[in-house]
Design a protein around this motif. Structure first.
Motif, mmCIF file in Angstrom:
data_model
loop_
_atom_site.group_PDB
_atom_site.id
_atom_site.type_symbol
_atom_site.label_atom_id
_atom_site.label_comp_id
_atom_site.label_asym_id
_atom_site.label_seq_id
_atom_site.Cartn_x
_atom_site.Cartn_y
_atom_site.Cartn_z
ATOM 1 N N ASN A 180 0.800 -1.218 0.000
ATOM 2 C CA ASN A 180 0.000 0.000 0.000
ATOM 3 C C ASN A 180 0.839 1.278 0.000
ATOM 4 N N LYS A 181 2.122 1.169 0.253
ATOM 5 C CA LYS A 181 2.981 2.352 0.306
ATOM 6 C C LYS A 181 3.497 2.700 -1.092
ATOM 7 N N THR A 182 3.523 3.999 -1.386
ATOM 8 C CA THR A 182 3.937 4.459 -2.709
ATOM 9 C C THR A 182 5.087 5.459 -2.606
ATOM 10 N N ILE A 183 5.786 5.625 -3.711
ATOM 11 C CA ILE A 183 6.874 6.601 -3.771
ATOM 12 C C ILE A 183 6.318 8.008 -3.589
ATOM 13 N N GLU A 184 5.174 8.280 -4.217
ATOM 14 C CA GLU A 184 4.559 9.599 -4.088
ATOM 15 C C GLU A 184 4.175 9.887 -2.640
ATOM 16 N N GLY A 185 3.677 8.883 -1.948
ATOM 17 C CA GLY A 185 3.341 9.045 -0.546
ATOM 18 C C GLY A 185 4.581 9.310 0.291
ATOM 19 N N SER A 186 5.665 8.603 -0.029
ATOM 20 C CA SER A 186 6.917 8.786 0.693
ATOM 21 C C SER A 186 7.445 10.207 0.524
ATOM 22 N N VAL A 187 7.398 10.718 -0.689
ATOM 23 C CA VAL A 187 7.866 12.079 -0.956
ATOM 24 C C VAL A 187 6.978 13.095 -0.241
ATOM 25 N N GLY A 188 5.652 12.870 -0.293
ATOM 26 C CA GLY A 188 4.728 13.767 0.394
ATOM 27 C C GLY A 188 4.983 13.810 1.886
ATOM 28 N N GLY A 189 5.266 12.645 2.475
ATOM 29 C CA GLY A 189 5.574 12.591 3.899
ATOM 30 C C GLY A 189 6.864 13.306 4.221
ATOM 31 N N ALA A 190 7.861 13.173 3.342
ATOM 32 C CA ALA A 190 9.151 13.837 3.556
ATOM 33 C C ALA A 190 9.002 15.356 3.513
ATOM 34 N N ILE A 191 8.228 15.856 2.567
ATOM 35 C CA ILE A 191 8.013 17.307 2.448
ATOM 36 C C ILE A 191 7.342 17.851 3.709
ATOM 37 N N CYS A 192 6.308 17.165 4.163
ATOM 38 C CA CYS A 192 5.606 17.603 5.381
ATOM 39 C C CYS A 192 6.534 17.579 6.588
ATOM 40 N N ALA A 193 7.366 16.539 6.695
ATOM 41 C CA ALA A 193 8.286 16.416 7.830
ATOM 42 C C ALA A 193 9.301 17.546 7.851
ATOM 43 N N GLY A 205 15.591 27.737 17.934
ATOM 44 C CA GLY A 205 16.808 28.486 17.668
ATOM 45 C C GLY A 205 17.929 27.733 16.990
ATOM 46 N N ILE A 206 17.619 26.879 16.018
ATOM 47 C CA ILE A 206 18.681 26.226 15.253
ATOM 48 C C ILE A 206 18.621 26.688 13.802
ATOM 49 N N GLU A 207 19.742 26.596 13.106
ATOM 50 C CA GLU A 207 19.833 27.069 11.741
ATOM 51 C C GLU A 207 18.884 26.291 10.837
ATOM 52 N N TRP A 208 18.386 26.976 9.794
ATOM 53 C CA TRP A 208 17.387 26.359 8.923
ATOM 54 C C TRP A 208 17.922 25.110 8.227
ATOM 55 N N TYR A 209 19.199 25.130 7.829
ATOM 56 C CA TYR A 209 19.746 23.979 7.112
ATOM 57 C C TYR A 209 19.906 22.778 8.045
ATOM 58 N N VAL A 210 20.163 23.041 9.339
ATOM 59 C CA VAL A 210 20.219 21.945 10.315
ATOM 60 C C VAL A 210 18.823 21.360 10.505
ATOM 61 N N SER A 211 17.818 22.233 10.544
ATOM 62 C CA SER A 211 16.429 21.778 10.670
ATOM 63 C C SER A 211 16.022 20.921 9.476
ATOM 64 N N VAL A 212 16.425 21.352 8.282
ATOM 65 C CA VAL A 212 16.107 20.579 7.073
ATOM 66 C C VAL A 212 16.749 19.200 7.147
ATOM 67 N N LEU A 213 18.025 19.166 7.548
ATOM 68 C CA LEU A 213 18.732 17.885 7.647
ATOM 69 C C LEU A 213 18.097 16.983 8.706
ATOM 70 N N LEU A 214 17.715 17.574 9.850
ATOM 71 C CA LEU A 214 17.049 16.790 10.889
ATOM 72 C C LEU A 214 15.708 16.248 10.383
ATOM 73 N N GLY A 215 14.976 17.080 9.663
ATOM 74 C CA GLY A 215 13.700 16.638 9.107
ATOM 75 C C GLY A 215 13.873 15.489 8.137
ATOM 76 N N LEU A 216 14.903 15.573 7.296
ATOM 77 C CA LEU A 216 15.171 14.509 6.325
ATOM 78 C C LEU A 216 15.583 13.217 7.021
ATOM 79 N N LEU A 217 16.419 13.335 8.048
ATOM 80 C CA LEU A 217 16.827 12.153 8.804
ATOM 81 C C LEU A 217 15.625 11.487 9.473
ATOM 82 N N CYS A 218 14.787 12.315 10.096
ATOM 83 C CA CYS A 218 13.614 11.781 10.798
ATOM 84 C C CYS A 218 12.657 11.086 9.846
ATOM 85 N N THR A 219 12.358 11.740 8.726
ATOM 86 C CA THR A 219 11.389 11.146 7.801
ATOM 87 C C THR A 219 11.953 9.896 7.135
#
Length: 290
Positions: A180-193, A205-219
């Motif tokens: 049931n999992k799709t690539i499009e769903g995975s990308v959508g979840g990553a964007i939201c994360a 209070g952390i830099e935006w690029y660190v936040s982006v990297l943390l979001g990518l790691l988490c998702t």
């Protein structure tokens, strides 16, 4: 998957999620004993479900040995003695072999292996939350903000994957493991994360690029964790890990996205956010090559 009487599936899922989320966030904010109690409560049921799944496959890991290992590792995590982890895992690993030797139940190798996997997967990985919550540095008083960022990113990953996959999903992500999992769903979840991580990151209070990297790691590891539990269940021929949580299945089903994410988040924050010694050494090493 059970439902609450008088409520449909989605309403049941939302109500259960709200209750769980509120209780979990309260324990996370309080920290220390409250957080430890929450983790032990979850690990008790998740480990029981894990053993039940493996029993369905014909393997018989020792639930008692897993509980002993989790209790020992929980104490170590609570008192922040990371140096004792190798000792604890060694003792528990020997205990797993001794249990099989004296119990004498086939399949021997699989029973030892799945017992040790249970100690790590159901116990040691989630217990990193205690280490993450107690991180501190001159800039950050504790790790609370990063725990909130992680939970928000994982929650938004699940939500984004569901809705993007439902409305846009066409290409299967892992058809054999989770059809049931799709690539499009995975990308959508990553964007939201990532969006959620940037918002929380700005607030703490952390830099935006660190936040982006943390979001990518988490998702990324939330989705890998989800697929990992699906792999275990599918191999054992089980749909849900249990029915303890109305609308969500079992505790293992609800927590699978966090199991791998928590330790990854801890180590990244420890070595690249709270202390940049490793990053600085790496940069110096790269400069030395040129």
């Amino acid at each position: 998957m059970t439902e609450i009487k008088g409520l449909n599936k989605n309403a049941t899922r939302m109500l259960t999620g709200l209750i769980m989320g509120t209780a979990a966030m309260g324990c996370i904010i309080e920290g220390r004993i409250a957080l430890l109690a929450m983790l032990l409560f979850i690990l008790y049921f998740a480990s029981k479900e894990y053993v039940k799944i493996l029993n369905h496959k014909g393997f018989y890991p020792s639930l008692k040995m897993i509980y002993i290992a989790e209790a020992l590792l929980a104490v170590i995590a609570y008192v922040q003695r990371f140096d004792l982890v190798a000792f604890a895992l060694t003792v528990c690993g020997i205990g797993a072999f001794m249990w099989v030797l004296f119990r004498g139940r086939q399949p021997y190798i699989a029973n030892v292996a799945t017992t040790m996997l249970g100690m790590i997967y159901c116990g040691w990985f989630p217990l990193h939350l205690l280490f993450l919550r107690n991180l501190e540095s001159a800039k950050f008083h504790d790790g609370l903000g990063f725990v909130v960022l992680m939970f928000m990113a994982v929650l938004l990953t699940d939500t984004g994957c569901y809705y993007a996959g439902r409305h846009l999903g066409k290409h299967k992500l892992a058809p054999v493991i989770s059809p049931n999992k799709t690539i499009e769903g995975s990308v959508g979840g990553a964007i939201c994360a990532v969006i959620g991580a940037v918002v929380i990151g700005w607030y703490i209070g952390i830099e935006w690029y660190v936040s982006v990297l943390l979001g990518l790691l988490c998702t990324a590891f939330a989705q890998i964790g989800d697929l990992s539990e699906s792999l275990i269940k599918r191999d054992a021929g089980v749909k849900d890990s249990g029915d303890s949580l109305p609308g969500h299945g079992g505790f293992l089903d609800r927590c699978d996205s966090y199991i791998l994410t928590i330790p990854v988040m801890y180590y990244f924050c420890k070595y690249f956010v709270f202390s940049q010694d490793l990053m600085n050494n790496f940069i110096l090493f790269v400069k030395g090559l040129f």
